[in-house]
Design a protein around this motif. Structure first.
Motif, short mmCIF file in Angstrom:
data_model
loop_
_atom_site.label_atom_id
_atom_site.label_comp_id
_atom_site.label_asym_id
_atom_site.label_seq_id
_atom_site.Cartn_x
_atom_site.Cartn_y
_atom_site.Cartn_z
N UNK A 87 -0.27 -4.95 4.51
CA UNK A 87 -0.35 -3.35 3.92
C UNK A 87 0.08 -2.69 4.91
N UNK A 88 0.97 -1.61 4.68
CA UNK A 88 1.41 -0.66 5.62
C UNK A 88 1.69 0.57 5.03
N UNK A 89 1.04 1.62 5.56
CA UNK A 89 1.10 3.16 5.02
C UNK A 89 1.99 3.98 6.03
N UNK A 90 2.60 4.70 5.36
CA UNK A 90 3.63 5.68 6.17
C UNK A 90 3.88 6.94 5.61
N UNK A 91 4.34 7.86 6.17
CA UNK A 91 4.42 9.05 5.57
C UNK A 91 6.12 9.23 5.19
N UNK A 92 6.52 10.29 4.22
CA UNK A 92 7.93 10.08 3.57
C UNK A 92 8.64 10.68 4.96
N UNK A 93 10.01 10.46 4.70
CA UNK A 93 10.81 10.87 5.87
C UNK A 93 10.98 12.39 6.34
N UNK A 94 10.94 13.00 5.17
CA UNK A 94 11.28 14.57 5.52
C UNK A 94 9.81 15.09 6.11
N UNK A 95 8.70 14.52 5.80
CA UNK A 95 7.53 14.97 6.74
C UNK A 95 7.62 14.40 8.26
N UNK A 96 7.90 13.20 8.33
CA UNK A 96 8.07 12.64 9.74
C UNK A 96 9.14 13.29 10.53
N UNK A 97 10.10 13.58 9.93
CA UNK A 97 11.16 14.48 10.72
C UNK A 97 10.81 15.89 11.19
#
Length: 146
Positions: free
Chosen positions: A26-36
């Protein structure tokens, strides 16, 4: 030591973490707009902050100025900033900003933030979207303290 900075560009609220599974993991990640936005904001903050992280409780004043929508461009709405009462809640905007400040080393942990003053506004007619931030140490006792 007080810190002040203006981050140009449209403010981005902290997105909800997404979860995916690949190969049984399982991997959690933030949306691209937030990361950028976090990357860009922390880079700008690092360029302005060249000190050790604040170790005391801190106060934060933030003003999130978003792009002015077409419906407010008519003369009847005036040229000044207007409150922005729509989604992209001010608490999620603040989460993004505090995470960027922590990443840049302004303070150790956003749990140190004991005072917040925050505005979510539409830009004035002649200004672009940006975030104004001020972080300062809280050294005096709070109002009403014995």
């Amino acid at each position: 030591m007080k810190f002040e900075c203006t981050i140009p560009g449209q403010p981005v609220p902290m997105g909800r973490p997404r979860v995916t599974t690949k190969g049984g993991f399982t991997r959690a990640y933030l949306p691209k707009a937030t990361r950028d936005w976090l990357t860009m904001a922390s880079t700008i903050i690092k360029a302005h902050w060249r000190h050790e992280p604040m170790a005391t409780p801190v106060g934060v004043r933030a003003c999130f100025v978003s792009r002015r929508p077409n419906k407010l461009k008519a003369r009847k709405h005036g040229d000044n900033r207007q409150y922005r009462p729509v989604r992209g809640d001010v608490d999620n905007l603040l989460k993004s900003l505090l995470d960027a400040c922590q990443s840049a080393g302004v303070f150790h942990d956003d749990g140190q933030c004991a005072y917040v003053e925050c505005y979510d506004l539409y830009a004035a007619r002649d200004e672009g979207p940006h975030v104004e931030v001020e972080v300062f140490p809280l050294t005096s006792p709070p109002p009403g303290a014995a």
